[in-house]
Design a protein around this motif. Structure first.
Motif, short mmCIF file in Angstrom:
data_model
loop_
_atom_site.label_atom_id
_atom_site.label_comp_id
_atom_site.label_asym_id
_atom_site.label_seq_id
_atom_site.Cartn_x
_atom_site.Cartn_y
_atom_site.Cartn_z
N ASN A 45 -17.79 -25.14 20.63
CA ASN A 45 -18.97 -24.71 19.87
C ASN A 45 -20.24 -25.33 20.43
N LEU A 66 -20.01 -19.08 15.50
CA LEU A 66 -19.65 -18.75 14.12
C LEU A 66 -18.23 -18.19 14.06
N PHE A 67 -17.87 -17.36 15.03
CA PHE A 67 -16.52 -16.82 15.09
C PHE A 67 -15.50 -17.93 15.30
N ILE A 69 -15.81 -21.05 14.39
CA ILE A 69 -15.72 -21.81 13.14
C ILE A 69 -14.82 -21.10 12.14
N VAL A 70 -14.95 -19.78 12.03
CA VAL A 70 -14.10 -19.02 11.11
C VAL A 70 -12.64 -19.09 11.53
N VAL A 71 -12.38 -18.95 12.82
CA VAL A 71 -10.99 -19.03 13.32
C VAL A 71 -10.44 -20.44 13.10
N ALA A 73 -11.25 -22.53 10.71
CA ALA A 73 -10.95 -22.69 9.28
C ALA A 73 -9.63 -22.01 8.92
N ALA A 74 -9.40 -20.83 9.47
CA ALA A 74 -8.14 -20.13 9.21
C ALA A 74 -6.97 -20.89 9.83
N THR A 77 -6.07 -23.88 7.69
CA THR A 77 -5.38 -23.45 6.47
C THR A 77 -3.91 -23.15 6.74
#
Length: 103
Positions: A45, A66-67, A69-71, A73-74, A77
């Motif tokens: 990043n 941003l993509f 960061i989303v990946v 987070a997933a 999880t």
């Protein structure tokens, strides 16, 4: 206006990636490995944002960051859910002690 040269960003990102890789390789439990992977994603990043500063007209670097960061987070999880299931079954988070997965 004083701007920070690109080389400084790249040096910090390389250091973060190296530290993350060392943590991922040397840690003997899943949580430590996950932390190392997160450090490596943060280094990526930082590189994306640093290179995006060279062309302020385009927002490609910020969108890719941003993509990522989303990946990330997933990924955290799903990884934590798997770690909790492994711990519930084997009572350990040490990958070397999970003997049934070696076959």
């Amino acid at each position: 206006m004083n701007t920070i040269p690109l080389e400084h960003f790249l040096f910090v990102a390389a250091a973060l990636f190296s530290i993350g890789l060392a943590i991922t390789v040397t840690k003997r439990h899943f949580i430590g490995m996950l932390l190392g992977i997160e450090l490596m994603l943060n280094a990526v990043n930082l590189n994306l944002i640093a290179f995006s500063r060279h062309d302020p007209e385009r927002l490609g670097g910020q969108l890719f960051a941003l993509f990522v960061i989303v990946v990330a987070a997933a990924e955290v999880t799903v990884a934590l859910a798997i770690i909790l299931r492994v711990y519930g079954h084997f009572q350990t988070v040490d990958p070397d002690k999970v003997s049934e997965m070696k076959k």
